[in-house]
Design an enzyme around this catalytic site. Structure first.
Site, PDB file in Angstrom:
ATOM      1  N   TYR A  24       0.842  -1.218   0.000  1.00  0.00           N
ATOM      2  CA  TYR A  24       0.000   0.000   0.000  1.00  0.00           C
ATOM      3  C   TYR A  24       0.873   1.262   0.000  1.00  0.00           C
ATOM      4  O   TYR A  24       1.120   1.860   1.044  1.00  0.00           O
ATOM      5  CB  TYR A  24      -0.894   0.017   1.242  1.00  0.00           C
ATOM      6  CG  TYR A  24      -1.690  -1.247   1.466  1.00  0.00           C
ATOM      7  CD1 TYR A  24      -2.682  -1.638   0.563  1.00  0.00           C
ATOM      8  CD2 TYR A  24      -1.474  -2.035   2.599  1.00  0.00           C
ATOM      9  CE1 TYR A  24      -3.423  -2.793   0.778  1.00  0.00           C
ATOM     10  CE2 TYR A  24      -2.212  -3.191   2.821  1.00  0.00           C
ATOM     11  CZ  TYR A  24      -3.184  -3.565   1.910  1.00  0.00           C
ATOM     12  OH  TYR A  24      -3.911  -4.698   2.134  1.00  0.00           O
ATOM     13  N   TRP A  28      -4.115   6.144   2.551  1.00  0.00           N
ATOM     14  CA  TRP A  28      -5.477   5.619   2.665  1.00  0.00           C
ATOM     15  C   TRP A  28      -6.257   6.393   3.721  1.00  0.00           C
ATOM     16  O   TRP A  28      -5.687   6.834   4.733  1.00  0.00           O
ATOM     17  CB  TRP A  28      -5.443   4.142   3.070  1.00  0.00           C
ATOM     18  CG  TRP A  28      -5.683   3.222   1.918  1.00  0.00           C
ATOM     19  CD1 TRP A  28      -6.857   2.609   1.597  1.00  0.00           C
ATOM     20  CD2 TRP A  28      -4.740   2.793   0.936  1.00  0.00           C
ATOM     21  NE1 TRP A  28      -6.708   1.853   0.479  1.00  0.00           N
ATOM     22  CE2 TRP A  28      -5.421   1.939   0.040  1.00  0.00           C
ATOM     23  CE3 TRP A  28      -3.404   3.064   0.693  1.00  0.00           C
ATOM     24  CZ2 TRP A  28      -4.799   1.344  -1.055  1.00  0.00           C
ATOM     25  CZ3 TRP A  28      -2.791   2.473  -0.386  1.00  0.00           C
ATOM     26  CH2 TRP A  28      -3.476   1.626  -1.246  1.00  0.00           C
ATOM     27  N   ASP A  31      -6.970   4.625   7.333  1.00  0.00           N
ATOM     28  CA  ASP A  31      -5.627   4.359   7.877  1.00  0.00           C
ATOM     29  C   ASP A  31      -5.062   5.649   8.474  1.00  0.00           C
ATOM     30  O   ASP A  31      -4.454   5.637   9.551  1.00  0.00           O
ATOM     31  CB  ASP A  31      -4.663   3.871   6.786  1.00  0.00           C
ATOM     32  CG  ASP A  31      -5.089   2.542   6.187  1.00  0.00           C
ATOM     33  OD1 ASP A  31      -6.214   2.472   5.684  1.00  0.00           O
ATOM     34  OD2 ASP A  31      -4.292   1.585   6.225  1.00  0.00           O
ATOM     35  N   TYR A  77       0.454  -0.365  -7.639  1.00  0.00           N
ATOM     36  CA  TYR A  77      -0.819  -0.677  -7.002  1.00  0.00           C
ATOM     37  C   TYR A  77      -1.902  -0.670  -8.071  1.00  0.00           C
ATOM     38  O   TYR A  77      -1.788   0.018  -9.076  1.00  0.00           O
ATOM     39  CB  TYR A  77      -1.128   0.376  -5.919  1.00  0.00           C
ATOM     40  CG  TYR A  77      -2.417   0.086  -5.177  1.00  0.00           C
ATOM     41  CD1 TYR A  77      -2.461  -0.893  -4.191  1.00  0.00           C
ATOM     42  CD2 TYR A  77      -3.591   0.776  -5.488  1.00  0.00           C
ATOM     43  CE1 TYR A  77      -3.646  -1.184  -3.536  1.00  0.00           C
ATOM     44  CE2 TYR A  77      -4.784   0.486  -4.826  1.00  0.00           C
ATOM     45  CZ  TYR A  77      -4.804  -0.494  -3.849  1.00  0.00           C
ATOM     46  OH  TYR A  77      -5.976  -0.786  -3.201  1.00  0.00           O
ATOM     47  N   GLY A 157     -13.946  -0.793   4.095  1.00  0.00           N
ATOM     48  CA  GLY A 157     -12.649  -1.030   4.721  1.00  0.00           C
ATOM     49  C   GLY A 157     -12.417  -2.516   4.952  1.00  0.00           C
ATOM     50  O   GLY A 157     -11.308  -2.958   5.168  1.00  0.00           O
ATOM     51  N   ASP A 159     -12.788  -5.252   2.892  1.00  0.00           N
ATOM     52  CA  ASP A 159     -13.023  -5.582   1.481  1.00  0.00           C
ATOM     53  C   ASP A 159     -13.725  -6.909   1.202  1.00  0.00           C
ATOM     54  O   ASP A 159     -14.772  -6.943   0.599  1.00  0.00           O
ATOM     55  CB  ASP A 159     -11.679  -5.580   0.735  1.00  0.00           C
ATOM     56  CG  ASP A 159     -10.889  -4.308   0.988  1.00  0.00           C
ATOM     57  OD1 ASP A 159     -11.370  -3.442   1.739  1.00  0.00           O
ATOM     58  OD2 ASP A 159      -9.784  -4.190   0.434  1.00  0.00           O
ATOM     59  N   ARG A 195      -5.570 -13.177   0.485  1.00  0.00           N
ATOM     60  CA  ARG A 195      -6.110 -11.988  -0.197  1.00  0.00           C
ATOM     61  C   ARG A 195      -7.463 -12.309  -0.847  1.00  0.00           C
ATOM     62  O   ARG A 195      -7.868 -13.465  -0.905  1.00  0.00           O
ATOM     63  CB  ARG A 195      -5.117 -11.534  -1.285  1.00  0.00           C
ATOM     64  CG  ARG A 195      -3.776 -11.036  -0.795  1.00  0.00           C
ATOM     65  CD  ARG A 195      -3.824  -9.634  -0.220  1.00  0.00           C
ATOM     66  NE  ARG A 195      -4.410  -8.658  -1.124  1.00  0.00           N
ATOM     67  CZ  ARG A 195      -4.765  -7.427  -0.762  1.00  0.00           C
ATOM     68  NH1 ARG A 195      -4.575  -7.029   0.475  1.00  0.00           N
ATOM     69  NH2 ARG A 195      -5.312  -6.592  -1.623  1.00  0.00           N
ATOM     70  N   TYR A 352      -7.400 -12.566   5.205  1.00  0.00           N
ATOM     71  CA  TYR A 352      -7.776 -11.150   5.180  1.00  0.00           C
ATOM     72  C   TYR A 352      -8.955 -10.843   6.111  1.00  0.00           C
ATOM     73  O   TYR A 352      -8.842 -11.063   7.311  1.00  0.00           O
ATOM     74  CB  TYR A 352      -8.103 -10.854   3.713  1.00  0.00           C
ATOM     75  CG  TYR A 352      -7.865  -9.450   3.218  1.00  0.00           C
ATOM     76  CD1 TYR A 352      -6.890  -8.626   3.731  1.00  0.00           C
ATOM     77  CD2 TYR A 352      -8.648  -8.976   2.172  1.00  0.00           C
ATOM     78  CE1 TYR A 352      -6.707  -7.349   3.209  1.00  0.00           C
ATOM     79  CE2 TYR A 352      -8.463  -7.708   1.634  1.00  0.00           C
ATOM     80  CZ  TYR A 352      -7.497  -6.898   2.172  1.00  0.00           C
ATOM     81  OH  TYR A 352      -7.309  -5.647   1.661  1.00  0.00           O
ATOM     82  N   TRP A 353     -10.079 -10.390   5.568  1.00  0.00           N
ATOM     83  CA  TRP A 353     -11.202 -10.002   6.430  1.00  0.00           C
ATOM     84  C   TRP A 353     -12.170 -11.158   6.679  1.00  0.00           C
ATOM     85  O   TRP A 353     -13.303 -10.946   7.072  1.00  0.00           O
ATOM     86  CB  TRP A 353     -11.931  -8.804   5.807  1.00  0.00           C
ATOM     87  CG  TRP A 353     -11.085  -7.558   5.841  1.00  0.00           C
ATOM     88  CD1 TRP A 353     -10.373  -7.021   4.809  1.00  0.00           C
ATOM     89  CD2 TRP A 353     -10.843  -6.688   6.965  1.00  0.00           C
ATOM     90  NE1 TRP A 353      -9.702  -5.887   5.214  1.00  0.00           N
ATOM     91  CE2 TRP A 353      -9.986  -5.661   6.535  1.00  0.00           C
ATOM     92  CE3 TRP A 353     -11.267  -6.687   8.305  1.00  0.00           C
ATOM     93  CZ2 TRP A 353      -9.544  -4.630   7.371  1.00  0.00           C
ATOM     94  CZ3 TRP A 353     -10.832  -5.676   9.136  1.00  0.00           C
ATOM     95  CH2 TRP A 353      -9.978  -4.664   8.673  1.00  0.00           C
ATOM     96  N   GLU A 396      -0.233  -7.032   9.277  1.00  0.00           N
ATOM     97  CA  GLU A 396      -1.529  -6.431   8.924  1.00  0.00           C
ATOM     98  C   GLU A 396      -2.646  -7.136   9.694  1.00  0.00           C
ATOM     99  O   GLU A 396      -3.528  -6.495  10.247  1.00  0.00           O
ATOM    100  CB  GLU A 396      -1.703  -6.588   7.409  1.00  0.00           C
ATOM    101  CG  GLU A 396      -2.810  -5.758   6.801  1.00  0.00           C
ATOM    102  CD  GLU A 396      -2.849  -5.935   5.275  1.00  0.00           C
ATOM    103  OE1 GLU A 396      -1.975  -6.629   4.707  1.00  0.00           O
ATOM    104  OE2 GLU A 396      -3.765  -5.375   4.658  1.00  0.00           O
TER     105      GLU A 396
HETATM  106  C1  2M8 Z   1      -7.156  -2.810   2.338  1.00  0.00           C
HETATM  107  O1  2M8 Z   1      -7.864  -2.336   1.223  1.00  0.00           O
HETATM  108  C2  2M8 Z   1      -7.262  -1.923  -0.006  1.00  0.00           C
HETATM  109  C3  2M8 Z   1      -8.337  -1.231  -0.810  1.00  0.00           C
HETATM  110  O2  2M8 Z   1      -8.809  -0.135  -0.091  1.00  0.00           O
HETATM  111  C4  2M8 Z   1      -6.679  -3.073  -0.801  1.00  0.00           C
HETATM  112  O3  2M8 Z   1      -6.875  -4.242  -0.481  1.00  0.00           O
HETATM  113  O4  2M8 Z   1      -5.997  -2.798  -1.774  1.00  0.00           O
HETATM  114  C5  2M8 Z   1      -8.160  -2.835   3.501  1.00  0.00           C
HETATM  115  O5  2M8 Z   1      -7.670  -3.603   4.541  1.00  0.00           O
HETATM  116  C6  2M8 Z   1      -8.487  -1.437   3.958  1.00  0.00           C
HETATM  117  O6  2M8 Z   1      -9.289  -1.465   5.098  1.00  0.00           O
HETATM  118  C7  2M8 Z   1      -7.230  -0.634   4.230  1.00  0.00           C
HETATM  119  O7  2M8 Z   1      -7.586   0.665   4.497  1.00  0.00           O
HETATM  120  C8  2M8 Z   1      -6.262  -0.682   3.050  1.00  0.00           C
HETATM  121  C9  2M8 Z   1      -4.924  -0.049   3.371  1.00  0.00           C
HETATM  122  O8  2M8 Z   1      -4.436  -0.512   4.590  1.00  0.00           O
HETATM  123  O9  2M8 Z   1      -6.032  -2.020   2.659  1.00  0.00           O
END
Ligand code: 2M8
Length: 712
Positions: A24, A28, A31, A77, A157, A159, A195, A352-353, A396
């Site tokens: 990243y 964001w 964040d 990205y 947030g 995803d 992911r 991930y989530w 993360e």
């Molecule tokens: C993750 O999301 C981004 C898209 O926004 C991604 O996967 O590319 C999520 O965990 C999001 O909550 C977080 O803000 C971002 C950056 O940490 O990554």
């Protein structure tokens, strides 16, 4: 702490902080809020700069974009500005995220050393924050329900949260019509299984394509978008932000009428419209199918953070949150709170989530729980949030079962919230500052003898020691829980058994210490008395959170035994440690020809450190010791401690993390190699023990954070 700061320094670009170095690279939205919360404690410039930098890219309609792109970091990205194609060639994405910023700004102000500057900052931010909330209510709640919708999973947030499986299934993607794209998230060393899937990405891209086709016109998107959800987490964060914005507005003398209305309506709508009575939790609402989505993620507890749930709802949430589904208190084999119900087949500890523990979610929930009085759970979560990165690295997300870190490493909000927690924890606990004598806590002026019981005249009692021991055994059975390492101080205080223990303890004053003959008898007697004295101290002094509430607790409560006063320190360091100097003290407890020294139990047995209970969570759970089984019992206590979370071997980092006890009692345990030699025979035989044996010379040693909170 040093490592956490190093991560933030590494991710700081001069204007903003990247969430992580590879995965990243841009700024964001939410964040930035979490990151500023950590900076607020030690670098106000960066805290304010972080938020200000994001808001410089706020859209004219008030929307705060999900991503602000760094022109110097493009190419790594997806999707970047070339794909988003937002109007005016802005370097931002075209969606938003949970609006945490009012909460972050208030936090910065509350912790600011330079109050005037922070006041100016609030003044500058207030209209911008108002505009961002106004955007949400105007464009994302066209029917005026009090709840705003998200139109892309990235806006949540969370995803690939299982919450979105159902609404995303309704999107039928024709691959041939999808614009070509290339995922970049899998090029940074994070395995695909951690992911979102390609199918997820197709849908993410489909939605972005729809937005750009509609040139980001909210009204048109509203009529065409197949994904419109009123999310619990998003609305809870907005509701909480309204609450904090009201406070902010008052500080900077602004009219807060409009935001007060938003707050009242948001709280009511969450409470009434999002509550699902059958499931006893809050669930999102799918505006396309007009149904409430039955979910099983940690997001449904988020109205606790908003302080929008009523007391009954909070109680039901707590029951579910504190269950095996989300890792209950004292469950012992998990870290709180995974993002998805662990009891479900679809729970995925790595993805991930869809299962792992996230520090930001836990941070918000622990605050929420505290507001509703669920302190023990809230504190336990804080401890996990500190332990996870300390032990497994600043990742993360984390595996709820093993603690292993996943996703990207050097993750900024894990580091910043860790900093916030450590500050808050130490602050509440006052331990660190007490050591330095800077913080005010109560001090007892003189030693408080706890076995002087009104109306009981001490007299020689036959078999007093065994009687006392059995009375202590009874208390232990009734009010101490070995598994949980907890004491029910309140119930004990009110009990008949406690009264009769006190009565027997009064006779200790005329007890003949010479009647204790064997080493075993002495050890059991002193250990049990020490433990009971500490527990009695907590009860009698009415302590609520920590023995550190009394700065001289261990030296200023005592029992009169055989005409002499014995404080916990006298028993521990004088009697049981052969009058060794206590840590952080310059002299031994028995000085000169102190007659109490005649009763020392020699030779000193190092295992006492795992049997003495100091009324805190990091010390040993209370057991009852018996003379004729004392050796096996001490061995068991030592083994338990050494195989608990107080000793952690991390082969992947070539590191061992040890309880502070080994640091304080270097004199008893020696240095590195001696400690390892002591540990080895007690370690459960597994690959970690083998690793320690094989790497004794190179393994790095660190001490763990000591949890002084009361074990109640
Ligand atoms: C993750 O999301 C981004 C898209 O926004 C991604 O996967 O590319 C999520 O965990 C999001 O909550 C977080 O803000 C971002 C950056 O940490 O990554």
């Amino acid at each position: 702490m040093k490592e956490a700061r190093k991560i933030l320094d590494g991710n700081w670009t001069g204007r903003y902080t990247r969430p992580s170095p590879g995965l990243y690279p841009h700024q964001w939205n939410w964040d930035a809020g979490f990151i500023a919360i950590g900076y607020a404690h030690y670098n106000e410039d960066r805290a304010m700069g972080e938020i200000a930098s994001l808001f410089r890219h706020q859209w004219e309609n008030g929307m705060v974009p999900q991503i602000v792109f760094n022109p110097k970091a493009l190419g790594n990205y997806f999707p970047e500005p070339d794909f988003w194609q937002v109007p005016g060639g802005r370097l931002t994405s075209g969606i938003t995220m949970p609006p945490l910023h009012a909460t972050a700004c208030l936090h910065i102000y509350q912790h600011a050393k330079n109050r005037r500057r922070a006041h100016d900052f609030l003044k500058d931010m207030y209209p911008k924050l108002m505009a961002s909330h106004r955007y949400l209510y105007l464009h994302r709640d066209p029917e005026g329900t009090g709840l705003v919708y998200i139109r892309h999973p990235w806006e949540s947030g969370l995803d690939n949260s299982p919450n979105w499986d159902r609404p995303l299934k309704n999107i039928h993607v024709d691959k041939t019509k999808l614009p070509p794209y290339e995922r970049k998230d899998l090029a940074h060393g994070v395995p695909a299984e951690q992911r979102p899937t390609d199918q997820d990405y197709d849908r993410y891209v489909y939605l972005v394509d729809l937005f750009r086709k509609n040139q980001y016109h909210e009204e048109e998107i509203y009529h065409q978008c197949p994904f419109l959800v009123q999310d619990v987490l998003f609305n809870s964060i907005l509701c909480r932000a309204n609450r904090d914005l009201v406070e902010m507005g008052k500080i900077v003398h602004q009219d807060v009428g409009e935001v007060e209305e938003w707050l009242a309506r948001a709280s009511r709508s969450i409470r009434e419209r999002m509550w699902s009575p059958e499931r006893g939790q809050f669930d999102p609402i799918d505006l396309i199918t007009e149904e409430q989505l039955p979910t099983a993620t940690a997001a449904s507890f988020m109205p606790l953070f908003a302080v929008a749930a009523d007391q009954d709802q909070a109680r039901l949430l707590y029951q579910r949150l504190n269950s095996v589904s989300f890792c209950a208190l004292h469950q012992g084999n998990c870290f709180t709170i995974p993002n998805y119900d662990m009891a479900r087949d679809e729970f995925d500890p790595k993805n991930y989530w869809r299962g792992p523990v996230w520090i930001n979610i836990n941070w918000m929930l622990s605050q929420g729980l505290k507001s509703y009085g669920y302190r023990e759970k809230s504190d336990a979560m804080k401890k996990d949030m500190i332990q996870l990165p300390a032990r497994f690295g600043f990742h993360e997300y984390f595996d709820s079962i093993t603690g292993k870190g996943y996703g990207s490493d050097s993750f900024s909000w894990t580091a910043s919230l860790f900093i916030d927690l450590v500050f808050e924890y130490y602050d509440e606990d006052r331990q660190a500052l007490n050591w330095l004598g800077r913080r005010k806590s109560r001090r007892l002026r003189e030693v408080k003898t706890l076995n002087q019981i009104p109306g009981v005249i001490p007299e020689p009692v036959k078999d007093l020691a065994p009687k006392l021991m059995s009375s202590i055994g009874e208390l232990k059975g009734l009010f101490y829980s070995v598994d949980r390492g907890r004491v029910d101080y309140e119930a004990m205080k009110r009990s008949r058994e406690y009264g009769s223990y006190l009565e027997s303890a009064a006779h200790l004053k005329v007890f003949d210490l010479e009647s204790l003959v064997t080493r075993e008898e002495k050890l059991a007697f002193w250990i049990n008395l020490y433990n009971t004295l500490v527990v009695q101290g907590v009860v009698e002094l009415g302590l609520n959170s920590s023995v550190r509430e009394i700065s001289n607790f261990f030296t200023h409560i005592g029992y009169n035994i055989g005409g002499y006063t014995f404080t916990p320190d006298d028993i521990e360091h004088g009697i049981l440690r052969s009058n060794a100097r206590p840590p952080y003290r310059t002299t031994a407890v028995f000085k000169g020809r102190d007659p109490r020294a005649a009763h020392m139990v020699e030779p000193m047995d190092r295992r006492i450190h795992f049997a003495l209970v100091c009324g805190s969570r990091s010390c040993a759970p209370i057991r009852f010791y018996e003379a004729d089984a004392i050796d096996e019992q001490l061995d068991a206590a030592t083994r338990n401690f050494i195989n608990s979370s107080e000793v952690v071997i991390l082969p992947e980092k070539n590191k061992i993390l040890l309880s502070e006890i080994f640091n304080w009692y270097k004199r008893d345990f020696g240095h590195k190699r001696d400690i390892f030699r002591f540990l080895s025979p007690y370690l459960d035989q597994d690959e970690k023990a083998a690793y320690l044996k094989a790497h004794m010379d190179t393994i790095e040693m660190e001490y763990l954070f000591y949890d002084w909170n009361l074990n109640h």
